[in-house]
Motif scaffolding. Structure first.
Motif, short mmCIF file in Angstrom:
data_model
loop_
_atom_site.label_atom_id
_atom_site.label_comp_id
_atom_site.label_asym_id
_atom_site.label_seq_id
_atom_site.Cartn_x
_atom_site.Cartn_y
_atom_site.Cartn_z
N LEU A 284 0.81 -1.22 0.00
CA LEU A 284 0.00 0.00 0.00
C LEU A 284 0.85 1.27 0.00
CD1 LEU A 284 -3.13 0.95 0.53
CD2 LEU A 284 -2.14 1.63 2.73
N LEU A 285 0.46 2.23 -0.84
CA LEU A 285 1.01 3.58 -0.78
C LEU A 285 0.07 4.49 0.00
CD1 LEU A 285 2.43 4.17 -4.37
CD2 LEU A 285 3.72 3.79 -2.27
N GLU A 286 -1.21 4.54 -0.42
CA GLU A 286 -2.17 5.38 0.29
C GLU A 286 -3.59 4.95 -0.05
OE1 GLU A 286 -0.65 9.10 -1.19
OE2 GLU A 286 -2.34 9.32 -2.56
N PHE A 287 -4.50 5.24 0.89
CA PHE A 287 -5.92 4.94 0.73
C PHE A 287 -6.66 6.26 0.65
CE2 PHE A 287 -10.20 3.96 1.80
CZ PHE A 287 -10.41 2.61 1.59
N ASN A 288 -7.25 6.55 -0.51
CA ASN A 288 -7.94 7.82 -0.72
C ASN A 288 -9.45 7.61 -0.73
OD1 ASN A 288 -5.57 9.65 -1.38
ND2 ASN A 288 -5.27 8.01 -2.87
N PRO A 289 -10.18 8.21 0.21
CA PRO A 289 -11.64 8.04 0.26
C PRO A 289 -12.36 9.01 -0.68
CG PRO A 289 -10.92 9.33 2.14
CD PRO A 289 -9.68 8.98 1.36
N ARG A 290 -12.06 8.87 -1.96
CA ARG A 290 -12.61 9.77 -2.98
C ARG A 290 -12.42 9.12 -4.35
NH1 ARG A 290 -8.13 11.00 -5.56
NH2 ARG A 290 -6.22 11.56 -4.46
N LEU A 291 -12.95 9.77 -5.38
CA LEU A 291 -12.70 9.35 -6.75
C LEU A 291 -11.22 9.49 -7.10
CD1 LEU A 291 -15.66 11.05 -8.66
CD2 LEU A 291 -15.31 8.60 -8.40
N GLY A 292 -10.76 8.70 -8.05
CA GLY A 292 -9.40 8.86 -8.55
C GLY A 292 -9.19 10.25 -9.11
N GLY A 293 -7.98 10.77 -8.93
CA GLY A 293 -7.69 12.13 -9.36
C GLY A 293 -7.44 12.25 -10.84
N GLY A 294 -7.01 13.46 -11.24
CA GLY A 294 -6.77 13.69 -12.66
C GLY A 294 -8.04 13.45 -13.45
N LEU A 295 -7.96 12.59 -14.45
CA LEU A 295 -9.11 12.30 -15.30
C LEU A 295 -9.45 10.82 -15.29
CD1 LEU A 295 -8.08 14.64 -18.24
CD2 LEU A 295 -9.73 15.12 -16.45
N VAL A 296 -9.12 10.13 -14.20
CA VAL A 296 -9.39 8.70 -14.10
C VAL A 296 -10.86 8.36 -14.32
CG1 VAL A 296 -9.40 6.73 -12.51
CG2 VAL A 296 -7.35 8.16 -12.72
N PRO A 297 -11.82 9.12 -13.74
CA PRO A 297 -13.23 8.78 -14.00
C PRO A 297 -13.60 8.81 -15.48
CG PRO A 297 -13.08 10.20 -12.08
CD PRO A 297 -11.70 10.17 -12.71
N LEU A 298 -12.99 9.72 -16.25
CA LEU A 298 -13.26 9.75 -17.69
C LEU A 298 -12.68 8.51 -18.38
CD1 LEU A 298 -12.65 13.48 -18.68
CD2 LEU A 298 -14.79 12.34 -18.11
N MET A 299 -11.52 8.05 -17.92
CA MET A 299 -10.92 6.84 -18.49
C MET A 299 -11.81 5.63 -18.23
SD MET A 299 -6.98 7.45 -17.28
CE MET A 299 -6.40 5.88 -17.94
N VAL A 300 -12.33 5.53 -17.00
CA VAL A 300 -13.19 4.40 -16.64
C VAL A 300 -14.46 4.41 -17.49
CG1 VAL A 300 -14.59 3.40 -14.79
CG2 VAL A 300 -12.27 4.22 -14.31
N ARG A 301 -15.04 5.59 -17.67
CA ARG A 301 -16.26 5.69 -18.48
C ARG A 301 -15.99 5.31 -19.93
NH1 ARG A 301 -19.18 11.38 -18.41
NH2 ARG A 301 -17.62 11.88 -19.98
N GLN A 302 -14.84 5.74 -20.47
CA GLN A 302 -14.49 5.42 -21.85
C GLN A 302 -14.26 3.93 -22.03
OE1 GLN A 302 -14.28 7.80 -24.39
NE2 GLN A 302 -14.07 6.07 -25.79
N ALA A 303 -13.63 3.29 -21.05
CA ALA A 303 -13.28 1.87 -21.17
C ALA A 303 -14.45 0.94 -20.91
CB ALA A 303 -12.13 1.54 -20.23
N PHE A 304 -15.27 1.26 -19.89
CA PHE A 304 -16.28 0.30 -19.43
C PHE A 304 -17.71 0.82 -19.46
CE2 PHE A 304 -12.39 -0.36 -16.72
CZ PHE A 304 -11.89 -1.42 -17.47
N GLY A 305 -17.89 2.11 -19.74
CA GLY A 305 -19.23 2.67 -19.73
C GLY A 305 -19.78 2.90 -18.33
#
Length: 411
Positions: A284-305
């Motif tokens: 483990l490096l760190e546990f973040n209680p939030r959405l992934g930073g940067g544009l990770v949510p856009l990547m997830v939506r593009q890949a998996f809908g």
């Protein structure tokens, strides 16, 4: 119509949050540190110029504002505000994670202690409140080490140190970065450097009623730039998903994340849990209680809908999100990173980059005359989609070759 209280937002990095709210037909009450143009979905704004100065001091003020408007949920994407968001939700008796669990997750020392208590693997680590304590900690752990603020994200203030003479540079960077943190300001953590191949893996998931629902694992590559001497500032680039890991590694990451979430405790909301892949397995490096930073949510939506922003807003409103995949592909988001500090003088090849094979999106995020320096976020990015993760990564790197940004060095 439902009303959602959102703590801060930016069109550049969090545009997808208000886009999700608009698709859901939700009115937004926005709390910001300064007034900025916002889309029509925003019903009203509360401007608190000192929002990021000890954010929890604003809990009652924001809760009173929320009561006046009769809000149905509270949400934030910002590291500095996740504890405040949890407290406000608790004040208003609305869905949200435990403020205690959020605070423990944000505090890297507390997270490490939690790992130790439940018997999960940990690097050697020490806490330091002064430069003398830091030197003692480094001597106990042994070089190389990572020195970073107890509470920060995106590797802000983090340095890899390989020589004793570079400790002071790393101390100053970590200490100064810690002062703006709402959790443990002025405190630094020293950790054994985890030897690996520069791969950082991040679990993107949702916790619903205490159960972790893993969505995917993102991979990023770690690189370093000098702070002076050989104190190396830590950065990330080459984000792609799903990470090509073995089934064993995937199961270990999900199990460790689930156990840690239960122990902290975090029972509700998005999580972004970062690991290094070492020869002994993920650590483990760190546990973040939030959405992934940067544009990770856009990547997830593009890949998996799967729309993680919409899922997070639904959880905040007490609704059950739809996490079913509607497609399955691989996506990479790669940055054009400035190699040195300087002034941007010209940009060429951006249109050619956008028309390169497998490119689905790209943006230029720098202006002529702007001063830039190496960092985890670059001057432009490109997003590619492919049937294979490494194919998406290769496509992104090839697309970036079309882009040329002339930078005049400055001393």
């Amino acid at each position: 119509m439902r009303k959602l209280l959102i703590l801060d937002w930016s069109s550049e990095w969090r545009g997808y949050v208000l886009e999700a709210a608009a698709r859901m037909g939700v009115n937004v009450l926005l709390v910001m540190d300064r007034d900025r143009p916002t889309p029509e979905v925003v019903l009203d704004k509360l401007i608190l110029p000192d929002l990021y100065q000890n954010p929890v001091q604003w809990a009652e003020t924001i809760a009173t504002y929320g009561r006046r408007w009769g809000v149905d949920g509270v949400f934030t994407h910002e590291d500095e505000l996740v504890e405040l968001s949890a407290i406000v939700a608790q004040y208003l008796r609305l869905p949200g994670p435990s403020p205690k669990g959020v605070r423990r997750a944000l505090d890297k020392w507390e997270t490490r202690e939690c790992l130790r208590e439940i018997g999960l693997p940990n690097p050697n680590y020490r806490r330091a409140n002064s430069f003398d304590e830091l030197k003692s900690a480094v001597n106990q752990i042994g070089l190389p080490v990572v020195i970073k603020p107890i509470a920060s994200s995106s590797a802000e203030g983090a340095s890899k140190v390989e020589r004793l003479e570079d400790i002071e540079i790393a101390w100053r960077a970590a200490f100064e970065a810690s002062l703006s943190s709402p959790v443990s300001p002025g405190q630094v953590i020293v950790e054994e450097y985890l030897r690996d191949e520069g791969r950082v893996l991040s679990l993107e998931g949702m916790i619903i009623e205490g159960q972790l629902f893993p969505i995917t694992i993102t991979e990023a590559h770690q690189y370093h730039s000098s702070r002076g001497g050989r104190a190396l500032r830590i950065h990330y680039k080459d984000y792609f998903l799903p990470a090509p890991v073995t089934e064993k590694t995937y199961r270990e990451i999900v199990l460790m994340s689930s156990k840690l979430a239960e122990a902290l405790p975090i029972h509700l909301g998005a999580v972004h849990v970062e690991y290094k892949l070492t020869p002994e397995g993920p650590r483990l490096l760190e546990f973040n209680p939030r959405l992934g930073g940067g544009l990770v949510p856009l990547m997830v939506r593009q890949a998996f809908g799967v729309d993680l922003a919409e899922a997070s807003l639904k959880l905040a409103l007490g609704e059950k999100p739809d996490l079913r995949f509607t497609k399955s592909s691989a996506v990479c988001l790669d940055w054009y990173v400035p190699p040195y500090e300087g002034i941007v003088r010209s940009v060429h090849g951006f249109e050619e980059m956008l028309t390169a094979p497998n490119v689905v999106h790209g943006e230029l995020r720098v202006k002529i005359g702007e001063r830039v320096a190496p960092g985890w976020l670059g001057l432009a990015f490109v997003m590619t989609e492919h049937s294979d993760p490494l194919g998406a990564l290769k496509s992104a790197r090839n697309a970036l070759k079309h882009l040329s940004i002339e930078i005049e060095p400055v001393s």
